[in-house]
Enzyme design. Structure first.
Site, PDB file in Angstrom:
ATOM      1  N   ASN A  90       0.720  -1.069   0.007  1.00 32.26           N
ATOM      2  CA  ASN A  90      -0.158   0.100  -0.081  1.00 32.26           C
ATOM      3  C   ASN A  90       0.801   1.323  -0.013  1.00 32.26           C
ATOM      4  O   ASN A  90       1.328   1.468   0.883  1.00 32.26           O
ATOM      5  CB  ASN A  90      -0.828  -0.024   1.315  1.00 32.26           C
ATOM      6  N   ARG A 122      -2.759  -2.214  -3.300  1.00 30.97           N
ATOM      7  CA  ARG A 122      -3.739  -1.364  -3.137  1.00 30.97           C
ATOM      8  C   ARG A 122      -3.810  -0.137  -4.293  1.00 30.97           C
ATOM      9  O   ARG A 122      -2.414   0.586  -4.032  1.00 30.97           O
ATOM     10  CB  ARG A 122      -3.720  -0.813  -1.578  1.00 30.97           C
ATOM     11  N   HIS A 142     -12.883   3.190   0.165  1.00 33.53           N
ATOM     12  CA  HIS A 142     -12.882   2.011   1.254  1.00 33.53           C
ATOM     13  C   HIS A 142     -13.256   0.813   0.664  1.00 33.53           C
ATOM     14  O   HIS A 142     -13.738  -0.121   1.478  1.00 33.53           O
ATOM     15  CB  HIS A 142     -13.568   2.372   2.404  1.00 33.53           C
ATOM     16  N   ARG A 157     -11.676  15.646   7.408  1.00 33.44           N
ATOM     17  CA  ARG A 157     -12.479  15.935   6.423  1.00 33.44           C
ATOM     18  C   ARG A 157     -14.013  16.136   7.014  1.00 33.44           C
ATOM     19  O   ARG A 157     -14.520  15.473   7.680  1.00 33.44           O
ATOM     20  CB  ARG A 157     -12.647  14.752   5.581  1.00 33.44           C
ATOM     21  N   GLU A 185      -8.010  -5.375   5.311  1.00 38.90           N
ATOM     22  CA  GLU A 185      -7.848  -5.154   3.725  1.00 38.90           C
ATOM     23  C   GLU A 185      -6.750  -5.996   3.166  1.00 38.90           C
ATOM     24  O   GLU A 185      -6.661  -6.384   2.010  1.00 38.90           O
ATOM     25  CB  GLU A 185      -7.727  -3.679   3.716  1.00 38.90           C
TER      26      GLU A 185
END
Ligand code: ADP
Length: 410
Positions: free
Chosen positions: A7, A98, A188, A249, A395
Site C-alpha cells: 500500500n 492497493r 474504502h 474531512r 484489507e
C-alpha cells in the site's frame, strides 16, 4: 502462494507478506508472515516491522524513493532477518497492490499488464494524491522482483461499481458526467468487502442473502449499504471528501459554502478544498485534534465543549446514514463496525446506535464494552431485530486473496 501486499503512499509504504491459497481461504488459515511500514521515504526513512512470531523492530535507512523502499523491504523479508521462512526472492510468488482509483474501467481486481498500468495512470486526474504513488509502488515491485512475478491491482473503488445509476449520479447536467465522468465512485471498497465477506462466515448466509450496513470508521470514514453481497450505496463520492464526518474531512457540505469561504477568507478554491480535506472534521470542530481517542479524553476529563460537539456531530452523521440506508435498502440484518474507531470505541458505537431503537437495534452494554483491540463480536441484545457487530476489517488479507485468485485463474 506467498503474496507481498503493498500500500504505497506519498512518503509511506505499508506492507504485509501473506501466505494464502485455496485451502487457506476455505478454512480461514492464511498466515501473515510479516508486516510493517516504512515512513519518511525520500530522506532518512523510519521502518517499523513485525515478523510472524510477533517480534517488532525499528530501523532507519536512507531511502531516496519508493524503489529504494521496496528494495529494502524485499531484502529484509527474504534475508532471514524477518523470520518469514522465506530465503529467496523467488519465494515471493505474487504482489498485490492497493490502488485507490479504478474509475469506471475496473470493477474487480486485475493482473497488472502494461495496458492496466496505463489505465491506472489515466485515473490520476481523478486521484492525483494517490494513484501516482500506487503506480510508483507497482514499478518499484517490478524492479525488485522482475517482470516475471505477477502483480495484481486491487481497487478501492471497484466494490462500488455495482451502484445503480440513480445512486452514483449527481443531479447536475448529465453531459458533465458524459464528458468528465463526474459521478460518485466511493472508496474504502476493499474494507467494506472484507467486512461483508466476513459476515458471510459469521452468519452462514450465502452472498445473495447478505443485507448489511458496514461502517468503516478510521481517520477516513465511510458507510456502505450492501444488498445481495453487493454495494448499493456508499457515503464517499467523487472523492473521499463526501459523507461522514472524519478526522480532518468535513464530509457532506453545501457546495455553495466553498465560494463563500473563498471570498470571505481571501482563499483560492483549491485552498478551500484543502481546508475541507485536512483542517475540518473532528479537528476543525474541536480545534484540538483529529484523533478520536484524544477527543474522548478531552471531553471526559476537561468537559471541553467543542470536543464534545465534534463527537456528537460525528455520531449524529453516522446515525443519519444508517437511517438513510435502512430506507434505501428496505431494512437490513445488521450494522457492522470496523476501522480504528469502529473496532476500538464502545462509547462511539453506543452513541451512534443510541436512537436506533425504533429500527430494532438495542445495545447490550456489557457486550459492547468487551469489544476492542481486534475482537470480533455482537453487541446488540438477543431481542434486537437489527443486529450490531464489530467485524474488524482486514484489507491486506483480502488483497492477498485477490492476488492469489487472480493469478491462479490465469
Ligand atoms: P486509518 O483510517 O488511518 O487506517 P485507523 O483505522 O487506524 O485509521 O483509525 C484511527 C482512528 O481510530 C483515530 O481517530 C484513533 O483515535 C481511533 N482509535 C483508535 N483506538 C481508539 C480507542 N480505543 N477509542 C477511540 N478511538 C480510537
Amino acid at each position: 502462494m506467498n503474496v507481498l501486499v503493498l500500500n504505497a503512499g506519498s512518503a509511506t509504504l505499508k506492507f504485509q507478506v501473506v501466505r494464502t491459497d485455496h485451502d487457506a481461504i476455505a478454512a480461514d488459515t492464511d498466515v501473515k508472515l510479516a508486516r510493517g511500514q516504512i515512513e519518511r521515504i525520500g530522506g532518512e526513512a523510519v521502518i517499523t516491522v513485525r515478523s510472524h512470531d510477533g517480534v517488532s523492530s525499528r530501523h532507519t535507512a536512507p531511502l531516496r524513493d519508493m524503489s529504494a523502499a521496496v528494495e529494502w523491504l524485499v531484502e529484509w523479508a527474504t534475508s532471514g532477518a524477518a523470520n518469514t521462512s522465506l530465503t529467496s526472492r523467488a519465494e515471493l510468488h505474487a504482489v498485490g497492490h492497493r490502488v485507490v482509483h479504478g474509475g469506471e474501467r475496473f470493477s474487480s481486481s486485475v493482473r497488472i499488464t502494461p495496458g492496466v498500468a496505463i489505465g491506472i495512470e489515466e485515473m490520476i486526474e481523478l486521484a492525483p494524491l494517490h494513484n501516482p504513488h500506487n503506480l510508483a509502488g507497482i514499478r518499484a515491485a517490478q524492479r525488485a522482483l522482475g517482470e516475471g512475478v505477477p502483480q495484481v491491482a486491487v481497487f478501492d473503488t471497484a466494490f462500488h461499481q455495482t451502484l445503480a445509476e440513480h445512486a452514483y449520479l449527481y443531479a447536475i447536467p448529465y453531459p458533465l458526467y458524459r464528458r468528465h465522468k463526474v459521478r460518485r465512485y466511493g472508496f474504502h471498497g476493499t474494507s467494506h468487502r472484507s467486512v461483508a465477506y466476513r459476515w458471510r462466515r459469521i452468519s452462514g448466509l450465502p452472498k445473495s442473502d447478505v443485507r448489511v450496513i458496514t461502517l468503516h470508521l478510521g481517520n477516513g470514514c465511510s458507510a456502505c449499504a450492501i444488498v445481495g453481497g453487493e454495494s448499493v450505496d456508499t457515503s464517499m463520492g467523487f472523492t473521499p471528501l463526501e459523507g461522514l464526518v472524519m478526522g480532518t474531512r468535513s464530509g457532506d457540505i453545501d457546495p455553495a459554502v466553498l465560494d463563500f469561504i473563498a471570498s470571505k477568507e481571501g482563499l483560492s478554491l483549491p485552498q478551500v478544498e484543502a481546508l475541507l480535506n485536512s483542517q475540518s472534521g473532528l479537528l476543525g470542530v474541536s480545534g484540538l485534534t483529529n484523533d478520536m481517542r484524544d477527543l474522548l479524553a478531552e471531553a471526559r476529563e476537561h468537559n471541553d465543549r467543542r470536543a464534545t460537539l465534534a463527537i456528537e456531530m460525528f455520531c449524529y452523521r453516522a446515525r443519519k446514514y444508517i437511517g438513510a440506508y435502512l430506507a434505501a435498502m428496505g431494512g437490513a440484518d445488521a450494522v457492522l463496525f470496523a476501522g480504528g474507531i469502529g473496532e476500538n470505541s464502545p462509547e462511539i458505537r453506543a452513541r451512534i446506535c443510541d436512537g436506533l431503537q425504533w429500527a430494532g437495534l438495542h445495545v447490550d452494554t456489557s457486550a459492547n464494552a468487551a469489544l476492542h483491540h481486534g475482537r470480533e463480536g455482537k453487541f446488540s441484545t438477543t431481542e434486537s431485530t437489527l443486529q450490531a457487530w464489530v467485524v474488524p476489517t482486514d484489507e491486506e488479507l483480502l488483497i492477498a486473496r485477490d492476488a492469489y485468485r487472480t493469478v491462479s485463474r490465469g
